[in-house]
Each structure stands twice: as C-alpha cells, then as structure tokens.
Scaffold this active site. Structure first.
Site, short mmCIF file in Angstrom:
data_model
loop_
_atom_site.label_atom_id
_atom_site.label_comp_id
_atom_site.label_asym_id
_atom_site.label_seq_id
_atom_site.Cartn_x
_atom_site.Cartn_y
_atom_site.Cartn_z
N ASP A 1 60.95 71.03 7.91
CA ASP A 1 62.36 70.63 8.00
C ASP A 1 63.13 71.73 8.74
O ASP A 1 62.59 72.78 9.07
CB ASP A 1 62.95 70.40 6.59
CG ASP A 1 62.98 71.68 5.77
OD1 ASP A 1 62.00 72.44 5.80
OD2 ASP A 1 64.01 71.95 5.09
N HIS B 1 52.97 68.51 8.86
CA HIS B 1 54.29 67.90 8.65
C HIS B 1 55.30 68.88 9.24
O HIS B 1 55.70 69.86 8.60
CB HIS B 1 54.54 67.70 7.15
CG HIS B 1 55.88 67.08 6.85
ND1 HIS B 1 56.08 65.72 6.83
CD2 HIS B 1 57.08 67.63 6.58
CE1 HIS B 1 57.35 65.46 6.55
NE2 HIS B 1 57.98 66.61 6.40
N ASP C 1 44.85 65.46 6.44
CA ASP C 1 45.51 66.01 7.63
C ASP C 1 46.37 64.93 8.25
O ASP C 1 45.99 64.29 9.22
CB ASP C 1 44.45 66.52 8.62
CG ASP C 1 45.10 67.09 9.87
OD1 ASP C 1 46.31 67.36 9.85
OD2 ASP C 1 44.38 67.26 10.88
N GLU D 1 52.40 70.41 4.98
CA GLU D 1 53.56 70.98 5.67
C GLU D 1 53.23 72.42 6.04
O GLU D 1 52.14 72.93 5.72
CB GLU D 1 54.81 70.92 4.77
CG GLU D 1 56.08 71.19 5.55
CD GLU D 1 57.39 70.87 4.80
OE1 GLU D 1 57.34 70.27 3.70
OE2 GLU D 1 58.45 71.22 5.34
O1 G3I Z 1 55.04 76.44 -11.58
C1 G3I Z 1 54.60 75.14 -11.94
C2 G3I Z 1 53.38 75.28 -12.80
O2 G3I Z 1 53.74 75.90 -14.01
C3 G3I Z 1 52.80 73.89 -13.05
O3 G3I Z 1 51.60 74.02 -13.76
C4 G3I Z 1 52.51 73.23 -11.71
C5 G3I Z 1 51.91 71.84 -11.87
O4 G3I Z 1 52.75 70.83 -11.39
O5 G3I Z 1 53.68 73.14 -10.98
C6 G3I Z 1 54.28 74.36 -10.67
O6 G3I Z 1 55.47 74.08 -10.00
C7 G3I Z 1 55.40 73.71 -8.65
C8 G3I Z 1 56.38 74.57 -7.91
O7 G3I Z 1 56.41 74.20 -6.56
C9 G3I Z 1 56.08 76.05 -8.03
O8 G3I Z 1 55.09 76.45 -7.16
C10 G3I Z 1 55.77 72.25 -8.48
O9 G3I Z 1 54.78 71.44 -9.06
C11 G3I Z 1 55.91 71.90 -7.00
O10 G3I Z 1 56.42 70.61 -6.86
C12 G3I Z 1 56.83 72.86 -6.32
O11 G3I Z 1 56.68 72.67 -4.92
C13 G3I Z 1 57.65 73.26 -4.07
C14 G3I Z 1 58.28 72.16 -3.21
O12 G3I Z 1 59.15 72.75 -2.26
C15 G3I Z 1 59.06 71.16 -4.04
O13 G3I Z 1 60.11 71.76 -4.68
C16 G3I Z 1 56.91 74.25 -3.17
O14 G3I Z 1 56.45 75.36 -3.94
C17 G3I Z 1 57.84 74.75 -2.09
O15 G3I Z 1 57.08 75.52 -1.18
C18 G3I Z 1 58.45 73.57 -1.35
O16 G3I Z 1 59.36 74.07 -0.42
C19 G3I Z 1 59.80 73.17 0.60
C20 G3I Z 1 61.31 73.23 0.59
O17 G3I Z 1 61.79 72.67 -0.60
C21 G3I Z 1 61.91 72.55 1.82
N1 G3I Z 1 61.30 73.03 3.00
C22 G3I Z 1 59.86 72.88 3.07
C23 G3I Z 1 59.21 73.62 1.93
C24 G3I Z 1 57.69 73.51 1.98
O18 G3I Z 1 57.23 72.25 1.62
O1 9MR Z 2 60.44 66.82 5.71
C1 9MR Z 2 60.83 67.21 4.42
C2 9MR Z 2 60.01 68.39 3.97
O2 9MR Z 2 60.30 69.49 4.77
C3 9MR Z 2 60.25 68.72 2.52
O3 9MR Z 2 59.31 69.65 2.06
C4 9MR Z 2 60.17 67.45 1.68
C5 9MR Z 2 60.58 67.73 0.24
O4 9MR Z 2 61.88 68.23 0.21
O5 9MR Z 2 60.99 66.44 2.17
C6 9MR Z 2 60.67 66.04 3.49
O6 9MR Z 2 61.55 65.04 3.90
C7 9MR Z 2 61.28 63.76 3.35
C8 9MR Z 2 62.39 63.38 2.40
O7 9MR Z 2 62.43 64.25 1.30
C9 9MR Z 2 62.22 61.94 1.95
N1 9MR Z 2 62.12 61.05 3.08
C10 9MR Z 2 61.01 61.38 3.98
C11 9MR Z 2 61.16 62.78 4.51
C12 9MR Z 2 59.95 63.16 5.37
O8 9MR Z 2 59.91 62.42 6.47
#
Ligand code: G3I
Ligand code: 9MR
Ligand code: ZN
Length: 570
Positions: A153, A495, A540, A549
């Site tokens: 994103d 992604h 992939d 991503e």
């Molecule tokens: O810490 C818990 C753990 O205790 C538990 O056992 C485990 C099982 O579900 O989950 C752990 O939490 C996870 C958390 O990350 C901590 O690592 C969540 O499931 C997981 O959904 C969460 O994912 C994060 C995701 O955003 C959703 O919030 C990723 O770490 C984080 O890298 C990702 O970041 C996104 C940004 O929001 C937007 N930009 C892209 C970026 C990468 O995808």
């Molecule tokens: O592209 C977005 C990605 O960077 C984020 O990790 C993810 C979770 O916040 O969301 C993706 O965007 C999606 C949105 O949340 C829901 N509609 C589809 C988007 C991806 O095409």
C-alpha cells in the site's frame, strides 16, 4: 519428489545442506556440464509439525570449489546454486535498493530507477484527520512529503518506518561493512566523511545512509513542534491497484501516539551516532528532534495508544502498550548522551515491561506481545524492547541492566536452537510462528542469534543462522525463494501496487515476501485448503496480502542479518 536448497548459494567455507522430501538414498552435486563433483548419501530426519514432510537431509559442506551447481538424484534435480566468495553481493545490493524503489514523493530518478521509475507521488499537503474534513479547507495542512511507501500500500506509518530504519542503523553499528554496500542510487553530499578521510565538497554519504536519510527526513516532518509524532499519514482507505502517482486521495495525518513519539526519540538518537561521522549539522538536528520527542514523553506519562478511527481503513499498527517503545527511547538516548537519567528511565521501563509481559502471559491475552520471545529481545514493529537492548549492548557497560539483557538474548538464542533441532530444515521456528509476516518472525530470530553470537558466542548459533537464510532463499517445502530476483524459483507476484500495475513482467529484485501464514487472512488465501502444514500456507499471488505482501520492515532485518553473515563469511 523434490529437493530443496538455498537457490542463491553458499560461501566456500560454509555448511551446505539440502533437504529431500523423499528417500533419495544417494545424490550427486553436478556442475554446469553435468559432471559429478561430489557424491553423498542422505540421512533420514523424519517428519515435523511445520513442514509436514518426511525429510531426508544432505550435507555437502565438503564441496568448497567455486562454481555453479545443482543436486541430482535419479530424475530429481534441484534449482541451481552458486558456491562463491561473493555469493551474497547481488542479494545485498538488491535488498538495499528496494528502499529506493519504495521512495514516495519527488524522489526517483530515471537514471537510477530505470524501468521501475514512477512519477512524483503524494506531494499534496496532509490534513489532520477529521471525518468531516472539507476539501476546500486549506488551513492546518502540513507538508509531510517524502519517505518510503510502507509496503504494497502507499501508507507511511511512523512506527513501521522507525523500526525499518532501526534494523538498518543498528546493522551499521554492529557491522560497518554495510557502509561499503553500493546500490546505484544518487549520491548525497555531506560536509565531511571521516571514514575515507576525505572532506569538503566532494564528500558523499555512503549509499545506505543516503537512503536512510530519505526516511529520517520524512519522520522529521512527522514531528510536531511539541515533539509529538503523528502515528501515520495515509488516505482514508487503501487506494485501488494503481501506480502511486495516480493516487490522488486526500492525505490525512492520524493522531499523535506515544509509540510513534518514543520510536522517534529512539531512532533519532541512534541516527545521531551514525550521521555525526559524516554531517555534524544534520546529526545535531536529529539529536534535537530526539530531545523534543523525549520531552513530549516526559510531559505525557500516560500511554497514548492508537487504533483506527471509524471510517478509516489503512493499516493501524496498533500496539497493546507503549512501554517497550519508551524503554527503547530511554536506552537509545542513554547510549547517545551518556546521561544517567536515561539509564534510570530504561531500568524503570524494563521493570514495567516485564510486569506487563508477565500479566499478559498469565491472562493468556498477549495482545501483540509475542508469547514466547521475552520482552527484552523483541525487534518487530510493535515489540521494540530488543532494539532498546541493542543500544545498551552497544554501550558495552557492565551494569545490572546489561547483564539481564545478555541473559535474555542467550536464553532466547538457546530456545531457538532447540526449535531448530525439531525439523529437518534446522529452522528455528515453531508452528505458531507462521503468522502474517512469518518471514519477519524468522528474521527477527536471526537478528537475535546474530547479536548473541557477537556478545556471547557459541558454535551452535551460526549453523542455525545459516539454515534460516537457506530457508528464506529456497530450502523450504514451497521450494520457493522468498526474495524476488534471487533464485531459480524466486516468487514473482508480490502484493505491491506498482508491480501489479506497471505492465512489467518481473517485479524489481530484492523484495522479501511476508511468507506462509496459517491465518490465511485475505480473501484469496482463504480459498486454500484448511489443513495445510504451516510451511505450506503460502501462495505466490498478488491478491494475497496476508501471505505475499512486502514491507520495508521485512527487508530491513534481512539487511542486518546478511551484513553479519557477509562480515564473518569470508
Ligand atoms: O501476536 C499475535 C499472537 O499472539 C497470536 O498467537 C497470533 C495468531 O493469530 O497473532 C499474532 O498477531 C498477529 C499480529 O500481526 C502480530 O504479529 C495477527 O494475527 C496479524 O493479523 C497481524 O498482522 C499484521 C497485519 O498488518 C494486520 O494488522 C502484520 O503483522 C503487519 O505487518 C501488517 O502490516 C500491514 C499494514 O497494516 C499496512 N501496510 C502493509 C503491512 C504489511 O502487510
Ligand atoms: O493492499 C492492502 C495491504 O497493503 C494491507 O496489508 C491490507 C490490510 O490492511 O489491505 C490491503 O488492501 C485491501 C483492503 O484492505 C481490502 N480491499 C482489498 C485491498 C487489496 O486490494
Ligand atoms: Zn507516494
């Protein structure tokens, strides 16, 4: 029937392993002409709960002659790999150059970005978030252009940016060979360059510092005059798949948080220690910013946490606490200034953090606190205690706090070695590590092992670090290298908005994928079979943001770990 191995390769003196998913009995390593250069037999390891495979391992460490090879056993042929004393040079350049391609604003140059050039993006001023925002209202608009896009994103998030910078800058502090990596980006002038003794108008920053400065400059813009730091700047929702310059959504600054502010103090104090060798004026600006943010923390002792307001859909980088961030800030300020008041703060926050961690574990509700790794070793976007610990380790003082930290790192490193012994891949991960961004879980572990191997060396650490890198580069039961452009079977469909829309077949090289995630947390991934072993919860596919991503802070820990390997690998 498959044989998995590191598709990039090995240094001549390294341990060299491959993993078969079947009983191959015997195998050959063949050169490019098909001639056998090594003959060996496999050992049965057995099944494990992360791969689901019944594995057989091959050890061909004795092969030390430089060259390009494959493993062959009957009809089964592996990906190619190289044995060479410069085997990781391209990989290191690629993973560093990714930050350049991710630059936001008017920052790319056709000469350096080549086909991956994009026009200036996200140059308009940002408004302080307000659901009733009136687009005609220009007052209070703030210029926060620049920095790196976070990921697939276009958001720019302060805590994520600070943590990515931390991996790079601590990497430099531990392994100064990083300062010599050249990755073809525009040179940035500085006032002097102590390292190569040159000074005056021709002195330039090492590439890695020129690149890190892009994000530091952005973070400086995210800091308010009172030291508080906006948690993020994004549009209200993620843009559709389009090039960054086509995203014209209104930019919003979201609330100041104590995590972003503490991370700012920490990263600016750390950056001072590196930039002061090149540009004292810039370094002083960073240190002044660190002091401003620290003062904000002093004036705001209660945590100011963050979660997305209603009607906002970009990443929230929510954290359960801000104590690890405050601990990092105090430790980093102490390392830089030597002022004992920061050491006292760090000790206080350490005790609070341990208390919080204990309560969270007892209640079974960890929030985003890792259930296993202790709170003094966390190096992720949420748990940053380990980064504070790195500052105190760099200070090299004999005090109670430092000895507790060394103990915590040793305990964690030993736990990781035990996990590695449980599977044929020698991978230091358990099944519950396969979450969103599992490759970062791995890389954080490899950072811990790398640091522990420096402070309290033990011969058992290096093989586990090596095996982790092997896994990332193809020795895994997906038979996939999780770094684009590096390896015969490197993944190709991250992604990542520009890659999905630029019409170019190959993504730019060097991008680390998030990797397998048992949670299968996006629509496409949710269609995968539910009973896949953790290591195989991967596809992939560009739609799979929870599996495939990329982000700045998944690349940055690889820079740290690879710097360690390249430093000790020759
Ligand atoms: O810490 C818990 C753990 O205790 C538990 O056992 C485990 C099982 O579900 O989950 C752990 O939490 C996870 C958390 O990350 C901590 O690592 C969540 O499931 C997981 O959904 C969460 O994912 C994060 C995701 O955003 C959703 O919030 C990723 O770490 C984080 O890298 C990702 O970041 C996104 C940004 O929001 C937007 N930009 C892209 C970026 C990468 O995808
Ligand atoms: O592209 C977005 C990605 O960077 C984020 O990790 C993810 C979770 O916040 O969301 C993706 O965007 C999606 C949105 O949340 C829901 N509609 C589809 C988007 C991806 O095409
Ligand atoms: Zn942009």
């Amino acid at each position: 029937m498959k044989v998995y191995l590191n598709q990039v390769g090995f240094y001549p003196e390294d341990d060299k392993r491959a993993v078969f998913d079947h009983d191959a009995k015997e195998y050959d390593v063949v050169d490019e002409k098909g001639n056998s250069v090594f003959h060996g037999s496999v050992s049965h390891f057995g099944t494990d709960e992360i791969s689901g495979d019944d594995t057989y391992t091959a050890d061909f460490s004795a092969l030390k002659t430089e060259g390009k090879y494959r493993i062959k056993s009957g009809d089964v042929i592996s990906s190619a790999f190289t044995v060479s004393s410069n085997v990781y040079d391209k990989l290191m350049k690629d993973i560093c150059k990714c930050f350049y391609y991710l630059r936001c604003g008017d920052a790319l140059d056709k000469e350096y970005a080549g086909v991956y050039y994009h026009e200036p993006c996200h140059m308009t001023k940002a408004a302080i978030y307000n659901p009733d925002f009136d687009p005609g209202d220009e007052k209070d608009m703030i210029d926060v252009s620049g920095g790196w896009h976070d990921a697939g994103d276009f958001g720019r998030y302060s805590t994520a940016g600070a943590v990515a910078l931390a991996h790079l800058l601590y990497g430099i502090r531990f392994f100064d060979n990083l300062l010599d990596v050249e990755f073809d980006i525009p040179k940035v002038k500085c006032e002097r360059n102590d390292r190569n003794q040159s000074s005056g108008k021709d002195a330039t920053l090492p590439d890695i510092l020129a690149e890190a400065k892009v994000e530091l400059d952005f973070l400086l813009k995210m800091q308010r005059e009172d030291g508080g730091v906006w948690h993020k700047v994004t549009t209200q929702y993620h843009a559709p798949f389009q090039m960054p310059e086509d995203d014209h959504g209104q930019l919003f600054l979201y609330n100041v948080s104590s995590m972003a502010t503490a991370d700012m103090a920490a990263i600016c104090a750390l950056a001072y220690t590196v930039y002061v060798n090149y540009d004292k004026i810039y370094a002083d600006r960073l240190l002044a910013a660190a002091h401003r943010s620290y003062e904000w923390l002093n004036n705001n002792q209660d945590s100011v946490l963050f979660s997305n307001p209603a009607n906002s859909g970009t990443g929230d980088y929510t954290e359960a606490e801000d104590i690890s961030n405050r601990y990092w800030a105090a430790a980093s300020m102490y390392e830089t200034t030597g002022d004992k008041k920061y050491l006292e703060d760090a000790s206080k926050y350490k005790a609070e953090l341990e208390d919080f961690d204990k309560k969270a574990k007892n209640s079974g509700n960890h929030g985003y606190i890792s259930a296993k790794a202790g709170c003094l070793v966390g190096m992720g976007w949420a748990e940053v205690g380990g980064l504070g610990s790195l500052s105190l380790l760099l200070k090299k003082e004999d005090n109670e706090l430092t000895s507790d930290i060394r103990k915590a790192f040793c305990e964690e490193a030993d736990r990781l070695c035990k996990s590695a012994a449980k599977n044929g891949f020698m991978l230091c991960m358990d099944k519950d590590d396969f979450i969103w961004g599992s490759n970062m879980e791995l890389l954080k572990y490899l950072m811990i092992l790398t640091v522990t191997d420096k402070t309290d060396p033990d011969p058992k650490y290096k093989p586990v670090i090596r095996a982790g890198i092997d896994y990332l580069l193809g020795c895994n039961s997906m038979d996939t290298s999780y770094v684009t452009g590096n390896g015969d079977k490197a993944y190709k469909h991250p992604h990542l908005r520009p890659t999905a829309t630029d019409g170019i077949d190959e993504p730019w090289p060097g991008l680390v994928s998030g990797g397998p995630n048992r949670g299968l947390q996006d629509e496409r991934a949710s269609k995968l079979p539910k009973d896949l072993p953790p290591m195989k919860c991967y596809l992939d596919h560009e739609d799979c943001y929870s599996l495939n991503e990329i982000t700045i802070y998944w690349n940055s820990p690889l820079v740290f770990v690879l710097a360690g390997i390249m430093n000790g690998g020759r």
